[in-house]
Design a protein around this motif. Sequence first.
Motif, PDB file in Angstrom:
ATOM      1  N   GLY A 150       0.116 115.375 111.034  1.00  0.00           N
ATOM      2  CA  GLY A 150       1.108 116.531 110.821  1.00  0.00           C
ATOM      3  C   GLY A 150       0.607 117.645 109.699  1.00  0.00           C
ATOM      4  O   GLY A 150       0.996 118.935 110.000  1.00  0.00           O
ATOM      5  N   HIS A 172       0.567 125.834 113.952  1.00  0.00           N
ATOM      6  CA  HIS A 172       1.930 126.291 114.091  1.00  0.00           C
ATOM      7  C   HIS A 172       2.008 127.519 113.215  1.00  0.00           C
ATOM      8  O   HIS A 172       2.581 128.726 113.859  1.00  0.00           O
ATOM      9  N   HIS A 211      -7.749 117.146 114.710  1.00  0.00           N
ATOM     10  CA  HIS A 211      -6.435 116.869 115.060  1.00  0.00           C
ATOM     11  C   HIS A 211      -6.501 115.919 116.267  1.00  0.00           C
ATOM     12  O   HIS A 211      -5.890 114.886 116.413  1.00  0.00           O
ATOM     13  N   VAL A 212      -7.228 116.520 117.292  1.00  0.00           N
ATOM     14  CA  VAL A 212      -7.051 115.535 118.517  1.00  0.00           C
ATOM     15  C   VAL A 212      -7.973 114.331 118.356  1.00  0.00           C
ATOM     16  O   VAL A 212      -7.186 113.041 118.834  1.00  0.00           O
ATOM     17  N   PHE A 221      -4.858 107.590 116.280  1.00  0.00           N
ATOM     18  CA  PHE A 221      -3.454 107.196 116.049  1.00  0.00           C
ATOM     19  C   PHE A 221      -2.959 106.568 117.530  1.00  0.00           C
ATOM     20  O   PHE A 221      -1.793 105.602 117.325  1.00  0.00           O
ATOM     21  N   THR A 222      -3.511 106.637 118.577  1.00  0.00           N
ATOM     22  CA  THR A 222      -3.058 106.065 119.677  1.00  0.00           C
ATOM     23  C   THR A 222      -3.550 104.648 119.821  1.00  0.00           C
ATOM     24  O   THR A 222      -2.985 103.768 120.186  1.00  0.00           O
ATOM     25  N   GLY A 279       0.758 115.427 123.876  1.00  0.00           N
ATOM     26  CA  GLY A 279      -0.662 115.832 122.969  1.00  0.00           C
ATOM     27  C   GLY A 279      -1.772 115.826 123.922  1.00  0.00           C
ATOM     28  O   GLY A 279      -2.540 116.456 124.017  1.00  0.00           O
ATOM     29  N   ARG A 299      -4.626 120.541 130.022  1.00  0.00           N
ATOM     30  CA  ARG A 299      -4.528 122.066 129.899  1.00  0.00           C
ATOM     31  C   ARG A 299      -4.931 122.782 131.183  1.00  0.00           C
ATOM     32  O   ARG A 299      -4.435 123.959 131.244  1.00  0.00           O
ATOM     33  N   TYR A 350       4.210 121.809 124.859  1.00  0.00           N
ATOM     34  CA  TYR A 350       4.191 122.421 123.371  1.00  0.00           C
ATOM     35  C   TYR A 350       5.420 122.200 122.773  1.00  0.00           C
ATOM     36  O   TYR A 350       5.544 121.926 121.584  1.00  0.00           O
ATOM     37  N   HIS A 369       6.336 118.728 121.539  1.00  0.00           N
ATOM     38  CA  HIS A 369       5.391 118.128 120.847  1.00  0.00           C
ATOM     39  C   HIS A 369       5.780 118.771 119.528  1.00  0.00           C
ATOM     40  O   HIS A 369       5.544 118.095 118.273  1.00  0.00           O
ATOM     41  N   LEU A 408       9.961 113.736 113.534  1.00  0.00           N
ATOM     42  CA  LEU A 408       9.202 112.719 112.695  1.00  0.00           C
ATOM     43  C   LEU A 408       8.933 112.673 111.565  1.00  0.00           C
ATOM     44  O   LEU A 408       8.889 111.915 110.739  1.00  0.00           O
TER      45      LEU A 408
END
Length: 221
Positions: A32, A39, A59-60, A66-67, A142, A149, A161, A164, A171
């Motif tokens: 987050g 953004h 992030h990725v 996270f997955t 994501g 991409r 995008y 997401h 969330l």
Amino acid sequence: MSKEIVKGKALKHGTQTRTMHWIHLITFILLGFTGIGFHWSGNGINNLFGGGANASLVHVWTGVIFTLGPTLYILLNFDRFARFIDTITTFTRNDMAWFKVLGGYVPFIKMKVRPPQDKYNAGQKVLGWLVIIGCFLMIFTGFEMWLGRHTVSAAFLNTCYAIHFWTGMVLIIMIAGHFYLAAINSKSRGEFASMMIDGYVDAASSAEHNSKWFSELRKEA
Ligand code: HEM
Ligand code: HEM
């Protein structure tokens, strides 16, 4: 009496569930935070990670954990996960009665008797589904935005995008509410330790807040 009720305490969340929840909590905050940094660029968040490219890597790869966290949990605890889905999918008259008084958590709505609740109350059941659907959308879009991409169409990528970003914002607001109810509000934070620390809830409080689940626990001799 069940071995899960000992000395006035009832085991509500096992070690693997708590570990998975902690992994999701930490990775969610990092995702987050870095996501907001992408953004609204210019807010300085990217610089904390040594620039936009590094923040993107954080992030990725946090997204990968996270997955994998819940995926591994589901594979190792399939029965428990199936029971969780069964609980949050079952809505009875008691759950409808809970919604009418909003669990007694709102000051101006009076509740005479607490409607009997499962391991999760009616509000938590809804949150459970929103988290599952929201996380699925974040993970799907994501990975498309990261690994797909160069292969998907520009229109599809733009849609990913938008989904997401907006799902992420919903969330974040929902989890802020979850945090308030789980950790701050004195009427509802009784389960805090059961997920964040040792897994146990006070048996007397559980007998009141989750009476359907608690009476089933007591039957398991
Ligand atoms: C609930 C968890 C997540 C939140 C809250 C979140 C949030 C965000 C936000 C707000 C953005 C900026 C979007 C925009 O600029 O419009 C973003 C970008 C992005 N997210 Fe997520 N995200 C999450 C999970 C994931 C996951 C699981 C992946 C997959 C690995 C992922 C991959 C990406 C990618 C590739 C970008 C584009 C920016 C870049 O890194 O170059 N995100 N995310
Ligand atoms: C921000 C800090 C957080 C705190 C303090 C917190 C605390 C808790 C607690 C105490 C419970 C157990 C409730 C009970 O047994 O009745 C719980 C359950 C749960 N948490 Fe969290 N949590 C946090 C973040 C998150 C995040 C980031 C997610 C997922 C993205 C999440 C998803 C869930 C789900 C699905 C449940 C079970 C169903 C429900 O209570 O709705 N939590 N959490």
